[in-house]
Design an enzyme around this catalytic site. Structure first.
Site, PDB file in Angstrom:
ATOM      1  N   ASP A 106       0.829  -1.203   0.000  1.00  0.00           N
ATOM      2  CA  ASP A 106       0.000   0.000   0.000  1.00  0.00           C
ATOM      3  C   ASP A 106       0.870   1.262   0.000  1.00  0.00           C
ATOM      4  OD1 ASP A 106       1.008   0.134   2.590  1.00  0.00           O
ATOM      5  OD2 ASP A 106      -0.928  -0.085   3.582  1.00  0.00           O
ATOM      6  N   GLU A 137       3.835   0.970   2.186  1.00  0.00           N
ATOM      7  CA  GLU A 137       4.717  -0.160   1.931  1.00  0.00           C
ATOM      8  C   GLU A 137       4.519  -1.289   2.947  1.00  0.00           C
ATOM      9  OE1 GLU A 137       7.713   2.671   1.643  1.00  0.00           O
ATOM     10  OE2 GLU A 137       7.668   2.693  -0.528  1.00  0.00           O
ATOM     11  N   GLU A 152       8.265  14.442   7.854  1.00  0.00           N
ATOM     12  CA  GLU A 152       7.339  13.374   7.476  1.00  0.00           C
ATOM     13  C   GLU A 152       6.237  13.236   8.517  1.00  0.00           C
ATOM     14  OE1 GLU A 152       8.100   9.191   5.413  1.00  0.00           O
ATOM     15  OE2 GLU A 152       8.749   9.168   7.503  1.00  0.00           O
TER      16      GLU A 152
END
Length: 380
Positions: A168, A171, A335
């Protein structure tokens, strides 16, 4: 943790900083590095990350930057045309193609396959690139013929394998068919058809594949909701699941698997908000242990983009402001942040394994550009 909301001037300055970060770090060959200093990403570029970054740069008006990325992506696709042809031929006669034979998920900045092991069979990025390149070409009147051979290669690849189980967005879970992946594949195939560069036979195959993918996503990818409200159908993390994943917002905007404002779209966004959104910061999914399961600025922008499309401008601004408030003193976006960890006991193991969280993450900066420009274009 409640982060202070930037004012209008600071919001504009931080958005401009996002453009500057991306422009400064773009590789001379056109690739957008995922994160230039993060241990596990250094030296690599993803079609998934890059497609959203290119969309942000295109919307911002940096046509040359987006052109360069699409040129890079087109080169790596046409360089693998024979590889795709072999996959297509095997699939056509029902021969099983192992995941190890599929195209990579990430590439070196010069477009080569990576030399290090990775979770490397994901189809979403190929659909995202088709969507992004068609949108860019249409937005700026760039002839899509420039990338037509690569569009054909990516289309053939997705027609052959786009509905297979694969990793997905995150990962993970290669054994499943993921609803957000199906949405990206469908959107890419339809964009390739709309672009008008496919020959009639290939366009027909792409339409038929898009319909198959759509059917899979709207049947197996829908859950009936919680027992307390069994009528509250919403999209699910993967086919056969009842879990929520923040990437599911992309099934509404921008990929259009379900229409904005439809009951299914509304219920899906409500489920994401209920389960994963805390004060404007959005988690990936409830079981996330990566760096303890923090909140991701790029997902806050994705949800904000959807809220704007659904008519909630204040909600969109709140989520953009939360994302912008995660910037470092230098204006770099990470992130994720550890403001509200779902599984704090796992954070240290990832710090020991890969070091500090990826900062800057170009995907975060690209999503800021997307939501900033969407807000500026919204007439409400």
């Amino acid at each position: 943790m409640t982060r202070p909301r930037p004012g209008v001037a600071a919001r504009a300055e931080l958005a401009a900083r996002s453009h500057a970060v991306i422009a400064a770090l773009q590789h001379p060959g056109g690739a957008y590095p995922a994160s230039p200093t993060f241990s596990a990403y250094r030296g690599y570029a993803w079609l998934r990350d890059g497609s959203f970054v290119a969309e942000g740069m295109s919307r911002w008006g940096d046509v040359a930057s987006a052109d360069a990325f699409h040129d890079w992506a087109a080169r790596l696709l046409t360089d693998r045309a024979d590889r795709v042809a072999a996959i297509v031929a095997d699939a056509a006669v029902g021969r099983e193609v192992p995941a190890s034979a599929m195209l990579p998920t990430r590439f070196t900045l010069d477009g080569a396959d990576g030399s290090e092991p990775w979770w490397d069979f994901q189809t979403d990025g190929y659909g995202m690139w088709l969507w992004a390149v068609e949108a860019h070409a249409r937005r700026h009147d760039v002839p899509l013929e420039r990338w037509a051979p690569a569009v054909a290669v990516a289309t053939d690849y997705l027609v052959a394998v786009g509905d297979r189980p694969c990793y997905d967005w995150w990962e993970e879970h290669v054994e499943h068919v993921h609803t957000s992946t199906l949405a990206a594949v469908r959107a890419g195939l339809l964009a390739a058809v709309a672009g008008g560069t496919l020959d009639p036979e290939r366009a027909t195959r792409a339409r038929e594949a898009a319909l198959r993918v759509e059917s899979s996503g709207l049947t197996g990818g829908v859950t009936r909701g919680r027992a307390a409200d069994p009528t509250a159908a919403h999209l699910a993390k993967w086919v056969g699941s009842d879990a929520v994943d923040a990437s599911l917002a992309s099934c509404v905007v921008p990929f259009g698997l379900v229409p904005v404002g439809s009951p299914l779209a509304t219920a899906t966004l409500e489920a994401i908000g209920r389960d994963l959104d805390v004060d404007g910061g959005v988690h990936r999914f409830a079981a996330d242990v990566f760096y303890g399961g923090g909140q991701w600025p790029l997902l806050s922008c994705l949800l904000g983009w959807n809220l704007l499309a659904a008519g909630d401008r204040q909600g969109a601004e709140r989520h953009l402001d939360w994302a912008l408030a995660t910037a470092t003193a230098e204006g770099d976006l990470p992130e994720q942040v550890p403001d509200h960890l779902l599984h704090p006991e796992h954070r240290d193991e990832w710090l020991r394994r890969w070091g500090p969280v990826a900062t800057p993450l170009l995907w975060s900066h690209g999503m800021v550009l997307i939501l900033t420009t969407a807000l500026s274009e919204d007439p409400r």
